[in-house]
Motif scaffolding. Structure first.
Motif, PDB file in Angstrom:
ATOM      1  N   ASP A 288      -4.429  -2.280  -2.156  1.00 47.75           N
ATOM      2  CA  ASP A 288      -5.571  -2.766  -1.377  1.00 47.75           C
ATOM      3  C   ASP A 288      -6.915  -2.361  -1.962  1.00 47.75           C
ATOM      4  N   ARG A 289      -6.923  -1.577  -3.054  1.00 46.59           N
ATOM      5  CA  ARG A 289      -8.152  -1.183  -3.757  1.00 46.59           C
ATOM      6  C   ARG A 289      -9.101  -0.382  -2.875  1.00 46.59           C
ATOM      7  N   GLU A 290      -8.594   0.266  -1.864  1.00 47.98           N
ATOM      8  CA  GLU A 290      -9.432   1.080  -0.992  1.00 47.98           C
ATOM      9  C   GLU A 290      -9.530   2.497  -1.543  1.00 47.98           C
TER      10      GLU A 290
ATOM     11  N   LEU B  57      -7.902   5.746  -5.458  1.00 48.74           N
ATOM     12  CA  LEU B  57      -7.815   4.485  -4.730  1.00 48.74           C
ATOM     13  C   LEU B  57      -6.390   3.961  -4.780  1.00 48.74           C
TER      14      LEU B  57
ATOM     15  N   HIS C  55     -14.498   6.881   4.063  1.00 56.75           N
ATOM     16  CA  HIS C  55     -13.838   5.726   3.477  1.00 56.75           C
ATOM     17  C   HIS C  55     -14.887   4.760   2.968  1.00 56.75           C
ATOM     18  N   SER C  56     -14.613   4.128   1.853  1.00 55.66           N
ATOM     19  CA  SER C  56     -15.454   3.018   1.418  1.00 55.66           C
ATOM     20  C   SER C  56     -14.789   1.733   1.847  1.00 55.66           C
ATOM     21  N   SER C  57     -15.569   0.698   2.013  1.00 54.42           N
ATOM     22  CA  SER C  57     -15.010  -0.583   2.438  1.00 54.42           C
ATOM     23  C   SER C  57     -14.186  -1.175   1.324  1.00 54.42           C
ATOM     24  N   ARG C  58     -13.214  -1.972   1.709  1.00 55.71           N
ATOM     25  CA  ARG C  58     -12.357  -2.600   0.714  1.00 55.71           C
ATOM     26  C   ARG C  58     -13.154  -3.619  -0.075  1.00 55.71           C
ATOM     27  N   SER C  59     -12.889  -3.607  -1.394  1.00 51.09           N
ATOM     28  CA  SER C  59     -13.598  -4.543  -2.256  1.00 51.09           C
ATOM     29  C   SER C  59     -12.887  -5.882  -2.255  1.00 51.09           C
TER      30      SER C  59
ATOM     31  N   SER D  36       0.827  -1.200   0.000  1.00 48.27           N
ATOM     32  CA  SER D  36       0.000   0.000   0.000  1.00 48.27           C
ATOM     33  C   SER D  36       0.864   1.252   0.000  1.00 48.27           C
TER      34      SER D  36
END
Length: 232
Positions: free
Chosen positions: A138-140, A134, A228-232, A109
């Motif tokens: 980790d695509r977050e 993003l 923050h959005s949750s990790r996909s 990351s």
């Protein structure tokens, strides 16, 4: 002769006419006056090499009208230009530039961040443009900005950079450089400048609010106000 005409389903008079004449040799069509028009066309092409045959025709006819001579057809100008190699090259729709090597994913990351934007068309005909960044590992989604009925400017892209750095590192000074990848069509960055590198020097902080009411994200007392959005 009658049997041949009935077999071919043609008139006997047509066969008699074809037997008495020799076929004309086929070749490229040309007129005797083409050599007279060619110098005028060549002079215009030499002076304006980016002009196509339609613009060349307009300029040639302008000269001919000034000389009280009849105008010529655009197809004739095209035929003369093709025969003498004066036409423009066909566009292949290939844009020269930096080629993508296909390497986007990162092994850890905070090494490579990717930014892009998305348009959302609402039922009330409003258009919401979301700009986000993003992490390639980790695509977050680190940070995002949204604007309704407004375009994405370079200032919003810079505000997104500040918000992403504060969100991940808690300060405007980064411990190591981070590569920032942006799409070629992203309106916030110059396509020729991607990818860029966020250096370790402190980034000037600024408020993410503006007079534009369409800006949805705010910065209050050191907090970005970004979710923050949750990790996909």
């Amino acid at each position: 002769m009658k049997m041949v005409a009935e077999t071919l389903n043609v008139a006997r008079s047509h066969i008699n006419e074809r037997r008495g004449t020799t076929p004309k040799p086929r070749g490229p069509y040309h007129k005797g006056e083409d050599a007279e028009v060619l110098p005028a066309i060549r002079a215009i092409v030499d002076a304006r090499p980016t002009y196509g045959y339609r613009r060349v025709t307009a300029l040639v006819n302008r000269q001919r009208r000034a000389e009280e001579r009849p105008a010529i057809n655009a197809k004739r100008v095209l035929r003369i230009m093709r025969r003498n190699g004066l036409t423009l090259e066909r566009s292949t729709a290939r844009r020269p530039g930096r080629t993508h090597d296909g390497v986007v994913i990162a092994l850890r990351s905070n090494v490579r961040w990717c930014s892009d934007h998305q348009e959302i068309h609402a039922r009330n005909r409003e258009v919401v443009r979301v700009l986000f960044v993003l992490d390639a590992c980790d695509r977050e989604i680190i940070a995002w900005l949204a604007a309704a009925n407004a375009g994405i400017s370079g200032e919003m892209e810079r505000d997104l950079m500040v918000a992403a750095v504060e969100r991940r590192f808690g300060t405007t000074k980064m411990p190591h450089p981070v590569e920032w990848l942006s799409d070629r069509a992203c309106p916030g960055l110059d396509p020729g400048a991607a990818p860029i590198s966020l250096r370790t020097r402190p980034i000037p902080r600024r408020r993410l609010t503006s007079s534009n009411s369409s800006r949805r994200c705010e910065d209050h007392q050191g907090g970005t106000g970004l979710d923050h959005s949750s990790r996909s």
